[in-house]
Design a protein around this motif. Structure first.
Motif, short mmCIF file in Angstrom:
data_model
loop_
_atom_site.label_atom_id
_atom_site.label_comp_id
_atom_site.label_asym_id
_atom_site.label_seq_id
_atom_site.Cartn_x
_atom_site.Cartn_y
_atom_site.Cartn_z
N HIS A 1 9.38 -2.23 -3.62
CA HIS A 1 8.29 -3.57 -2.84
C HIS A 1 8.01 -4.47 -3.81
O HIS A 1 7.32 -5.44 -3.26
N GLY A 2 8.20 -4.27 -5.14
CA GLY A 2 7.96 -5.09 -6.10
C GLY A 2 6.59 -5.05 -6.55
O GLY A 2 6.13 -5.85 -7.75
N SER A 3 5.43 -4.20 -6.00
CA SER A 3 4.13 -3.97 -6.87
C SER A 3 3.47 -2.87 -5.72
O SER A 3 4.04 -2.22 -5.05
N LEU A 4 2.31 -2.61 -6.53
CA LEU A 4 1.52 -1.70 -5.67
C LEU A 4 0.15 -2.27 -5.71
O LEU A 4 -0.50 -2.22 -6.77
N ASP A 5 -0.53 -2.46 -4.54
CA ASP A 5 -1.75 -3.15 -4.62
C ASP A 5 -2.86 -1.99 -4.05
O ASP A 5 -4.34 -2.37 -4.42
N VAL A 6 -2.71 -1.31 -3.38
CA VAL A 6 -3.57 -0.28 -2.55
C VAL A 6 -2.85 1.09 -2.63
O VAL A 6 -1.94 1.31 -2.24
N ALA B 1 1.11 -1.20 -0.13
CA ALA B 1 -0.01 0.09 0.18
C ALA B 1 0.95 1.19 0.06
O ALA B 1 1.84 1.26 0.36
N LEU B 2 0.28 2.32 -0.73
CA LEU B 2 0.96 3.50 -0.59
C LEU B 2 0.01 4.56 -0.21
O LEU B 2 -1.13 4.49 -0.65
N VAL B 3 0.36 5.33 0.95
CA VAL B 3 -0.55 6.36 1.55
C VAL B 3 0.30 7.67 1.43
O VAL B 3 1.42 8.10 1.81
N GLU C 1 7.28 9.31 -10.75
CA GLU C 1 8.55 8.56 -10.24
C GLU C 1 8.29 8.04 -8.82
O GLU C 1 8.93 6.93 -8.47
N MET C 2 7.35 8.54 -7.99
CA MET C 2 6.96 7.82 -6.65
C MET C 2 6.22 6.48 -6.87
O MET C 2 6.88 5.69 -6.26
N ILE C 3 5.64 6.49 -7.74
CA ILE C 3 4.87 5.16 -8.13
C ILE C 3 5.96 4.23 -8.55
O ILE C 3 5.96 3.02 -7.93
N GLU C 4 6.75 4.52 -9.24
CA GLU C 4 7.89 3.65 -9.99
C GLU C 4 8.93 3.19 -8.84
O GLU C 4 9.14 2.06 -8.65
N ALA C 5 9.21 4.04 -8.07
CA ALA C 5 10.04 3.91 -6.84
C ALA C 5 9.36 2.80 -5.63
O ALA C 5 10.06 2.07 -5.15
#
Length: 251
Positions: free
Chosen positions: A80-85, A7-9, A71-75
């Protein structure tokens, strides 16, 4: 320890964003956290997440800037290997009680750029990443009571939070076929630094008296709702901006 995903907040250094990040960590997510800059508060948040047995990282970025969000999403994915939330929580409120004659173009642009453009960019790049991954996901934004009912002397803030509702509905339609749900939370009076900094004490007391529950909410109330929206049990809910306001306004 196995993870429920990543997750990214955004806007996680304090208040609602901080509570959401900690709750998602409790739910078994590894949590990347964002704010406009690296701060002691953000560093302490990462430590608390790690103490819960989860992996965490800091990604400072201005959510109103296209390249920085991309760039934040890519980082986050590289780390972490993925983005799920994706929780697009970052937002600002304007000076309280301004009549239209006192609202400057600079103030209008500042609020709209962070609250509306920032949500759009977060939805866009998180959604594209989730589509690429091919296993669905959860995108969650921050609307407001002011996004359901025009706020008194809150011209730009009200417009920006109505915009989040529209973005949420449009994104839900586009990403739905990929198994990605898009929803928003619409808080009422929550005890946060932003709320107490933007509302005079007399106004706070008046609104509390008008609320059926006669109390303010706290950040963990919003985090509890986000916990459900981020879960697999919420798979049939999308395109919604869910009110959580103690009954101050009913849809």
């Amino acid at each position: 320890m196995s993870s429920n995903g990543v997750a990214l907040v955004t806007g996680a250094a304090q208040g609602i964003g901080r509570a959401i990040a900690l709750r998602l960590a409790d739910d078994g997510f590894d949590v990347a956290v964002n704010d406009i800059s690296v701060s002691t508060e953000l560093q302490n948040l990462v430590k608390e997440i790690q103490e819960r047995g989860r992996v965490s990282s800091i990604h400072a970025a201005d959510v109103s800037q296209d390249a920085q969000v991309k760039e934040m999403i890519e980082a986050v994915v590289q780390t972490h290997g993925s983005l799920d939330v994706m929780v697009a929580n970052a937002g600002v409120a304007g000076p309280p009680g301004l009549n239209i004659a006192d609202v400057t173009l600079e103030e209008w642009d500042r609020i709209m750029n962070i609250n509306a453009r920032g949500t759009f960019l977060s939805y866009k790049y998180a959604g594209l990443q989730m589509v690429k991954q091919g296993r669905g996901g959860r995108i969650i934004g921050a609307s407001s009571l002011a996004g359901k009912q025009g706020g008194v002397n809150q011209w730009a803030y009200t417009a920006s939070k109505f915009a989040v509702r529209g973005l949420t509905q449009a994104a839900a339609i586009e990403f739905g076929s990929h198994g990605i749900t898009v929803n928003a939370y619409a808080p009422g009076l929550i005890e946060t630094p932003m709320m107490f900094g933007s509302l005079p004490t007399e106004r706070q007391d008046l609104l509390k008296a008008q609320t059926p529950l006669k109390t303010f909410g706290v950040p963990t109330d919003i985090a509890d709702l986000v916990s459900f929206i981020a879960s697999k049990e919420s798979k049939f809910i999308t395109g919604q901006s869910i009110s959580i306001n103690g009954g101050l306004f009913s849809d």
